[in-house]
Design a protein around this motif. Sequence first.
Motif, PDB file in Angstrom:
ATOM      1  N   ALA A 146       0.857  -1.194   0.000  1.00 60.04           N
ATOM      2  CA  ALA A 146       0.000   0.000   0.000  1.00 60.04           C
ATOM      3  C   ALA A 146       0.887   1.237   0.000  1.00 60.04           C
ATOM      4  O   ALA A 146       1.795   1.368   0.834  1.00 60.04           O
ATOM      5  N   TYR A 147       0.590   2.147  -0.910  1.00 60.70           N
ATOM      6  CA  TYR A 147       1.342   3.396  -1.029  1.00 60.70           C
ATOM      7  C   TYR A 147       0.363   4.565  -0.862  1.00 60.70           C
ATOM      8  O   TYR A 147      -0.785   4.498  -1.319  1.00 60.70           O
ATOM      9  N   LEU A 148       0.826   5.627  -0.229  1.00 66.16           N
ATOM     10  CA  LEU A 148       0.022   6.837  -0.067  1.00 66.16           C
ATOM     11  C   LEU A 148       0.804   8.018  -0.641  1.00 66.16           C
ATOM     12  O   LEU A 148       1.913   8.309  -0.179  1.00 66.16           O
ATOM     13  N   LEU A 149       0.236   8.678  -1.642  1.00 69.08           N
ATOM     14  CA  LEU A 149       0.853   9.851  -2.277  1.00 69.08           C
ATOM     15  C   LEU A 149       0.085  11.089  -1.840  1.00 69.08           C
ATOM     16  O   LEU A 149      -1.135  11.181  -2.053  1.00 69.08           O
ATOM     17  N   THR A 150       0.784  12.036  -1.219  1.00 67.90           N
ATOM     18  CA  THR A 150       0.146  13.264  -0.738  1.00 67.90           C
ATOM     19  C   THR A 150       0.788  14.469  -1.405  1.00 67.90           C
ATOM     20  O   THR A 150       1.953  14.435  -1.804  1.00 67.90           O
ATOM     21  N   GLY A 151       0.025  15.534  -1.508  1.00 70.50           N
ATOM     22  CA  GLY A 151       0.530  16.765  -2.110  1.00 70.50           C
ATOM     23  C   GLY A 151      -0.608  17.600  -2.660  1.00 70.50           C
ATOM     24  O   GLY A 151      -1.741  17.116  -2.814  1.00 70.50           O
ATOM     25  N   THR A 152      -0.344  18.860  -2.963  1.00 71.07           N
ATOM     26  CA  THR A 152      -1.360  19.755  -3.486  1.00 71.07           C
ATOM     27  C   THR A 152      -1.746  19.372  -4.906  1.00 71.07           C
ATOM     28  O   THR A 152      -1.147  18.456  -5.500  1.00 71.07           O
ATOM     29  N   ARG A 153      -2.736  20.054  -5.462  1.00 77.60           N
ATOM     30  CA  ARG A 153      -3.245  19.688  -6.779  1.00 77.60           C
ATOM     31  C   ARG A 153      -2.190  19.956  -7.855  1.00 77.60           C
ATOM     32  O   ARG A 153      -1.431  20.911  -7.801  1.00 77.60           O
ATOM     33  N   GLY A 154      -2.173  19.062  -8.840  1.00 77.09           N
ATOM     34  CA  GLY A 154      -1.350  19.275 -10.015  1.00 77.09           C
ATOM     35  C   GLY A 154       0.125  19.009  -9.861  1.00 77.09           C
ATOM     36  O   GLY A 154       0.919  19.498 -10.660  1.00 77.09           O
TER      37      GLY A 154
ATOM     38  N   GLY B  39       1.358  15.718  -9.544  1.00 74.96           N
ATOM     39  CA  GLY B  39       1.701  14.428 -10.136  1.00 74.96           C
ATOM     40  C   GLY B  39       1.300  13.206  -9.352  1.00 74.96           C
ATOM     41  O   GLY B  39       1.865  12.133  -9.573  1.00 74.96           O
ATOM     42  N   LYS B  40       0.324  13.287  -8.464  1.00 78.91           N
ATOM     43  CA  LYS B  40      -0.057  12.117  -7.657  1.00 78.91           C
ATOM     44  C   LYS B  40      -0.644  11.001  -8.542  1.00 78.91           C
ATOM     45  O   LYS B  40      -0.185   9.856  -8.506  1.00 78.91           O
ATOM     46  N   THR B  41      -1.674  11.351  -9.334  1.00 75.12           N
ATOM     47  CA  THR B  41      -2.296  10.345 -10.196  1.00 75.12           C
ATOM     48  C   THR B  41      -1.328   9.877 -11.278  1.00 75.12           C
ATOM     49  O   THR B  41      -1.310   8.693 -11.643  1.00 75.12           O
ATOM     50  N   THR B  42      -0.522  10.778 -11.779  1.00 75.39           N
ATOM     51  CA  THR B  42       0.454  10.406 -12.810  1.00 75.39           C
ATOM     52  C   THR B  42       1.448   9.381 -12.275  1.00 75.39           C
ATOM     53  O   THR B  42       1.742   8.372 -12.935  1.00 75.39           O
ATOM     54  N   ILE B  43       1.975   9.614 -11.079  1.00 73.89           N
ATOM     55  CA  ILE B  43       2.921   8.659 -10.486  1.00 73.89           C
ATOM     56  C   ILE B  43       2.233   7.321 -10.225  1.00 73.89           C
ATOM     57  O   ILE B  43       2.824   6.253 -10.414  1.00 73.89           O
ATOM     58  N   ALA B  44       0.974   7.360  -9.790  1.00 76.61           N
ATOM     59  CA  ALA B  44       0.242   6.112  -9.543  1.00 76.61           C
ATOM     60  C   ALA B  44       0.115   5.291 -10.820  1.00 76.61           C
ATOM     61  O   ALA B  44       0.293   4.055 -10.803  1.00 76.61           O
ATOM     62  N   ARG B  45      -0.161   5.928 -11.950  1.00 74.88           N
ATOM     63  CA  ARG B  45      -0.280   5.188 -13.209  1.00 74.88           C
ATOM     64  C   ARG B  45       1.081   4.654 -13.669  1.00 74.88           C
ATOM     65  O   ARG B  45       1.162   3.546 -14.223  1.00 74.88           O
ATOM     66  N   ILE B  46       2.131   5.434 -13.474  1.00 76.93           N
ATOM     67  CA  ILE B  46       3.466   4.933 -13.838  1.00 76.93           C
ATOM     68  C   ILE B  46       3.830   3.741 -12.968  1.00 76.93           C
ATOM     69  O   ILE B  46       4.437   2.757 -13.451  1.00 76.93           O
ATOM     70  N   MET B  47       3.448   3.776 -11.680  1.00 76.93           N
ATOM     71  CA  MET B  47       3.706   2.625 -10.811  1.00 76.93           C
ATOM     72  C   MET B  47       2.936   1.402 -11.289  1.00 76.93           C
ATOM     73  O   MET B  47       3.452   0.265 -11.235  1.00 76.93           O
ATOM     74  N   ALA B  48       1.709   1.601 -11.761  1.00 79.47           N
ATOM     75  CA  ALA B  48       0.937   0.472 -12.287  1.00 79.47           C
ATOM     76  C   ALA B  48       1.630  -0.132 -13.500  1.00 79.47           C
ATOM     77  O   ALA B  48       1.662  -1.374 -13.660  1.00 79.47           O
ATOM     78  N   LYS B  49       2.206   0.709 -14.378  1.00 76.43           N
ATOM     79  CA  LYS B  49       2.953   0.182 -15.525  1.00 76.43           C
ATOM     80  C   LYS B  49       4.216  -0.538 -15.075  1.00 76.43           C
ATOM     81  O   LYS B  49       4.591  -1.587 -15.633  1.00 76.43           O
TER      82      LYS B  49
ATOM     83  N   THR C  74      -4.127  11.695  -2.018  1.00 71.93           N
ATOM     84  CA  THR C  74      -4.942  12.680  -1.301  1.00 71.93           C
ATOM     85  C   THR C  74      -4.241  14.022  -1.262  1.00 71.93           C
ATOM     86  O   THR C  74      -3.002  14.092  -1.280  1.00 71.93           O
ATOM     87  N   THR C  75      -5.036  15.074  -1.205  1.00 71.59           N
ATOM     88  CA  THR C  75      -4.505  16.432  -1.015  1.00 71.59           C
ATOM     89  C   THR C  75      -4.578  16.864   0.443  1.00 71.59           C
ATOM     90  O   THR C  75      -4.077  17.931   0.793  1.00 71.59           O
ATOM     91  N   ASP C  76      -5.220  16.057   1.294  1.00 66.17           N
ATOM     92  CA  ASP C  76      -5.407  16.435   2.696  1.00 66.17           C
ATOM     93  C   ASP C  76      -5.222  15.204   3.592  1.00 66.17           C
ATOM     94  O   ASP C  76      -6.204  14.622   4.081  1.00 66.17           O
ATOM     95  N   PRO C  77      -3.985  14.795   3.831  1.00 65.00           N
ATOM     96  CA  PRO C  77      -3.771  13.582   4.643  1.00 65.00           C
ATOM     97  C   PRO C  77      -4.184  13.748   6.102  1.00 65.00           C
ATOM     98  O   PRO C  77      -4.376  12.749   6.810  1.00 65.00           O
ATOM     99  N   GLN C  78      -4.322  14.992   6.581  1.00 66.28           N
ATOM    100  CA  GLN C  78      -4.709  15.210   7.974  1.00 66.28           C
ATOM    101  C   GLN C  78      -6.110  14.675   8.271  1.00 66.28           C
ATOM    102  O   GLN C  78      -6.440  14.383   9.426  1.00 66.28           O
TER     103      GLN C  78
END
Length: 592
Positions: free
Chosen positions: A40-48, A50-60, A156-160
Amino acid sequence: MAYQVLARKWRPLNFAQLVGQEHVIKALANAFANGRLHHAYLLTGTRGVGKTTIARIMAKALNCETGVTAEPCGVCSACTQIDAGRFVDLLEIDAASNTGIDNIREVLDNAQYAPTVGRFKVYIIDEVHMLSKSAFNAMLKTLEEPPGHVKFILATTDPQKMPITVLSRCLQFSLRQMTPQQVSGHLQNVLHAEQIPFEAGALPVLGHAANGSMRDALSLLDQAIAYGAGQVEEAGVRAMLGAVDQSYLFEILAALVAKDGPALMTAAAGIAERGLSYEAALHELAHLLHQVAVAQAVPGALADDLPQRAQILAVAGALAPEDSQLYYQIALHGRRDLPLAPDEYAGFTMTLLRMLAFAPAEPGQLKAQPAGDASPRPVAPAIVSPPAPQAVAPAPVAAVPVQAPVARPPAVQPAEPAPWEDAAPVAVATVVDLPPPQAVTPPRTPEVAEPDIPPVVEEVVVAAAPAEFDGDWRALVAQLKLGAAGMLAQHAELVDHQPDRFALRVAEAHKAVATRDYQDKLRGALSEHFGRPIQVDVALGEATGDTPAAIALREKQARQQAAEATIQNDPFVQALVRDLGATVLPDSIRPL
């Protein structure tokens, strides 16, 4: 073929194409290369970022037909289907739309089945913090011990807002915001690849407006291309964003440096004529003052590719560090109070006038009046103030303060009235310290018979009539009210001068203030001062450090060193350091 927006067209397809997330890329690449795969990986950060982009690259990377690798091939069936969004073993779930426990229970029920075509079944849950409390509780057990063929990638953009029980079951990566330099560099690559003409000065403006989001930057670039009819121009981008032209900001700072109120109001009126936002003007002014403060404190921290770097350095040399800090604070308060002002123009101009009014005085600018000062205004209080009333009683003192009230020899009476500067000391001495007449008469006679009138007259004449230039360029610059041209004069070195010509030299580092506009303003100020046409020749070359700005900086540093030496050598301070272990902070010492 339908047009595809730049944000989707230029979405990175592998780790090498990602911008600004090197700390995440390195950790993931090493994990895939060594086979250390978390469930399980959790990617956090503000919008835009690369969270979804990194997730898709990890899937590849997990399902590439070449094997688990940090560099997926991008051409196999699994890679191409993931890029196209058709891979059956990759499930992207929007938690903002599927918040309930029923949606999560359906996902968990399908997780037990083996993947259809891929190596792993990958679940990407975006905006996972939007899930309900019951949904989080339902997925805890599966998230902690999922089947070996299942990988969870949460974003997520709000891990809190996520339960700590979920956070502890994930390997967390925090994605950073992009710097304006990283954003503008990527935009430049995109424009080159798209073969779209652009002005280099427009890209930093877009990079600053994106606020760290590469997706926002690409969307703004799309808008700028449409606004410029197929090209990206700096003026068009600034107009589109409602930003303030940087030249107006430098005009404002130049007027503040020169303490020139009319020039300050002219610059404010220039912003009004362009119809720009005053709130944005204060925002940009505060941003520019921050860059000036950085250039003063840590010059190396200023980016080399900054478009206005030379101008910022010129302002940093002409403006005192304490002034830049004060102006920055006033700009922030002015922006906060802008909604309370009668209108935006009034709020903006009052902020500028507050900067002008509250600027710290230079040493020696405010001259203290000592008790025995001979200036005209303290004369009357000096005569009236003594406690003994009998000394003030004689009428001649009140009627003619320049004449001695008592004990004057006959030769004094026909003398012409002395100027106010000579009257004050005589009056004070007579009232406060009056000895017997016969004891006072001898020393007073030469004082009155030989007044220091000629030096006073000469000094008044020099102040009233303009004198010829004596070669002191720094003193001449201090006399002139140059406004915007003050930065050119401060950073210029006098090479040669004739009655109708001044030859100046400016270092390459300050060439931004040696433009034709600044030269014309300096020429006009000199011609007005001397009452005749003056020619100004400005050349770029190697400076020797004799500019007014360089001399002022050396003097300031010398005063600072002297102040620090005085504090360090003070017996009381030395006793504190020796007996109590105190420490002297050099940055807290300021010369008087």
